[in-house]
Write a protein that holds these residues in place. Structure first.
Motif, short mmCIF file in Angstrom:
data_model
loop_
_atom_site.label_atom_id
_atom_site.label_comp_id
_atom_site.label_asym_id
_atom_site.label_seq_id
_atom_site.Cartn_x
_atom_site.Cartn_y
_atom_site.Cartn_z
N LEU A 202 0.83 -1.21 0.00
CA LEU A 202 0.00 0.00 0.00
C LEU A 202 0.86 1.26 0.00
CD1 LEU A 202 -2.83 -0.96 2.53
CD2 LEU A 202 -3.07 -0.64 0.06
N SER A 203 1.90 1.29 0.84
CA SER A 203 2.75 2.48 0.90
C SER A 203 3.51 2.68 -0.40
CB SER A 203 3.73 2.39 2.08
OG SER A 203 4.69 1.38 1.87
N GLY A 206 0.97 3.94 -2.96
CA GLY A 206 0.52 5.29 -2.59
C GLY A 206 1.58 6.36 -2.81
N SER A 209 2.72 6.71 -6.57
CA SER A 209 1.68 7.33 -7.40
C SER A 209 1.56 8.82 -7.13
CB SER A 209 0.33 6.65 -7.14
OG SER A 209 0.36 5.29 -7.50
N GLY A 236 -3.15 6.88 -5.79
CA GLY A 236 -2.18 7.12 -4.73
C GLY A 236 -2.84 7.53 -3.43
N ALA A 239 -4.66 4.51 -1.89
CA ALA A 239 -3.69 3.58 -1.30
C ALA A 239 -3.14 4.11 0.01
CB ALA A 239 -2.56 3.31 -2.29
N MET A 240 -2.85 5.41 0.08
CA MET A 240 -2.31 5.98 1.31
C MET A 240 -3.35 6.03 2.41
SD MET A 240 0.84 6.36 1.09
CE MET A 240 1.11 7.23 2.63
N THR A 241 -4.61 6.27 2.03
CA THR A 241 -5.70 6.24 3.02
C THR A 241 -5.83 4.84 3.62
OG1 THR A 241 -6.90 7.97 1.83
CG2 THR A 241 -8.16 6.64 3.40
#
Length: 476
Positions: A202-203, A206, A209, A236, A239-241
């Motif tokens: 995920l990181s 995120g 992107s 991005g 994914a960061m959320t």
């Protein structure tokens, strides 16, 4: 060997190794045109030498918190020096552009993990009342190396050839490795937390992107409204959320976001990001203005900005020492107010301004940044308990490339929008009209900077001196 001498030896090892890694970050900037010719690639392709470096650094930084708890300081430092050196050798011997790019990305992997590793080790070595000076010395390296890079690059390329941009670094890295192998000792604590693979995925998605989209927006038709930029940015952000939500649920998160429960840490990070956005944007926008409406060549523009960049680095240790004595507010607030005044000045600039006025104002800009950046960051990590140091340094280092890319994207987008609006309806604009339009765009971009810095000033007034160890003693 007494403890004080040991610490000095360790600091020398850290500063020498980190200096050459960070120097390499900007060492290629002047050589990009040369590389386009040598390898027959276009500008967007060769730009990956810079963009890719920033992407890899940004992606790996969140992993530094876990890596620092899995490996000893000595083993990790030696490993990162080796990784960086291998990448440097591959790039220096490159026979085609893909090989050069691979070497560059390996360099970025070593650099991206080295900076938080060194910062975390320094936090372990020094108490809160000594960290300002020590972090200031590290700030000298962080600021002086990138400022020296473009100037040094021009000399090396002209007299020795582009390969020596890499090969000349290798003897220094070999010295660093031998010196570290002989003297460097372990200062970190090994806890070996669980590694959550899904968090890494995920990181990675995120951060890469977000950095890619905001880095590409100024050179892509339509900017943020372009589907490729817009979709990449949304992916991005999603994914960061999800990454943040997952970290809040995990018992052993990849990046412990409990650091934001400490108010001085949160305030320090906010100020840090605002200043990074302003600094990175100014380092892009100001050279564009100098080479556009003011009519200077790239080399002259670089020389105009060089005194400010060098002074920023040289003053960093002194600002750190002052921070140790007086605390953050007496440095951060005046520094932010001066930055705000500089932004107001830039919102009124015009081509008729004397070059010496420009040099002096840029020096003031960079001196005020040195008064804010490291003191705010040092005070932020001082607010944290010892076990959160790796996570605190990882968060701030992760936000640096994101904040820098975002600052550049917003300032340049506003500038381009203002320039386009000023030229609306003019079919064949003259050079004077184009220069006037760019001046209008610069003014509008710094209106945004004024709002941003005014907010930072308000936050700065609420910052207090952070000392987690002392707080524990008082409460016990």
């Amino acid at each position: 060997m007494d403890n004080q001498f040991k610490r000095k030896i360790i600091m020398i090892v850290f500063l020498v190794g980190t200096f050459f890694m960070i120097l390499n970050e900007t060492l290629l900037n002047i050589a990009l045109k040369e590389l386009m010719s040598v390898f027959n690639v276009d500008a967007p392709t060769v730009q990956w030498m810079a963009t890719g470096f920033m992407l890899v650094m940004g992606v790996l930084t969140p992993l530094s918190a876990v890596v620092n708890q899995w490996f000893t300081t000595r083993r990790l430092f030696l490993g990162l020096v080796t990784i960086f050196s291998v990448g440097t050798l591959i790039a220096g011997l490159a026979v085609n552009f893909p090989m050069l790019l691979v070497g560059r990305m390996i360099q970025a992997a070593g650099t991206g993990l080295m900076i938080p590793t060194v910062m975390n080790a320094m936090l372990m070595l020094y108490s809160e009342n000594e960290r300002g000076k020590i972090m200031g010395q590290f700030g000298l390296v962080i600021m002086f190396a990138p400022a020296l890079g473009p100037t040094l690059s021009g000399v090396i390329v002209d007299y020795m050839g582009w390969r020596w941009l890499f090969l000349i670094v290798l003897p220094f890295m070999l010295f660093t490795f031998i010196f570290a192998h002989r003297y460097l000792q372990n200062v970190s604590e090994i806890t070996k937390p669980k590694i959550d693979i899904f968090s890494i995925v995920l990181s990675t998605i995120g951060i890469s992107s977000i950095i890619y989209s905001v880095s590409s927006v100024s050179s892509t038709a339509g900017g943020f409204t372009n589907p490729s930029i817009f979709i990449t940015l949304i992916v991005g952000l999603i994914a960061m959320t999800l990454f943040v939500l997952r970290q809040l649920k995990l018992e052993e998160p990849l990046l412990d976001l409990k650091v934001f429960k400490y108010h001085n840490y949160t305030k320090g990070v906010i100020i840090f990001v605002v200043v990074i956005m302003t600094m990175f944007a100014s380092e892009i926008v100001m050279p564009m203005y100098l080479q556009g409406p003011m009519g200077f060549s790239a080399k002259v523009a670089g020389l105009i900005l060089l005194p400010g960049a060098l002074l920023n680095g040289f003053l960093s240790p002194f600002m750190g020492a002052i921070f140790d004595k007086v605390g953050p507010r007496k440095l951060v607030v005046p520094g932010l107010i001066i930055l705000l005044c500089v932004a107001i000045f830039y919102s009124t600039i015009h081509p008729g301004i004397s070059v010496w006025v420009f040099v002096v104002v840029y020096i003031i800009l960079m001196i005020s940044i040195s008064a804010v950046l490291m003191p705010a960051n040092t005070n932020a990590v001082n607010a944290l308990p010892k076990e959160l140091y790796p996570h605190g340094t990882a968060v701030s280092n992760m936000l640096q490339p994101i904040g820098g890319a975002l600052g550049i994207a917003i300032f340049v987008s506003i500038m381009n929008g203002g320039q386009t609006a000023a030229l609306k309806g003019i079919k064949n604009p003259t050079t004077e009209q184009i220069n006037h339009a760019m001046t209008e765009g610069i003014h509008q971009s710094y209106w945004f900077g004024i709002v941003l810095l005014a907010f930072a000033v308000i936050v700065g007034f609420t910052v207090t001196r952070a000392n987690y160890s002392k707080s524990l003693e008082e409460n016990s």
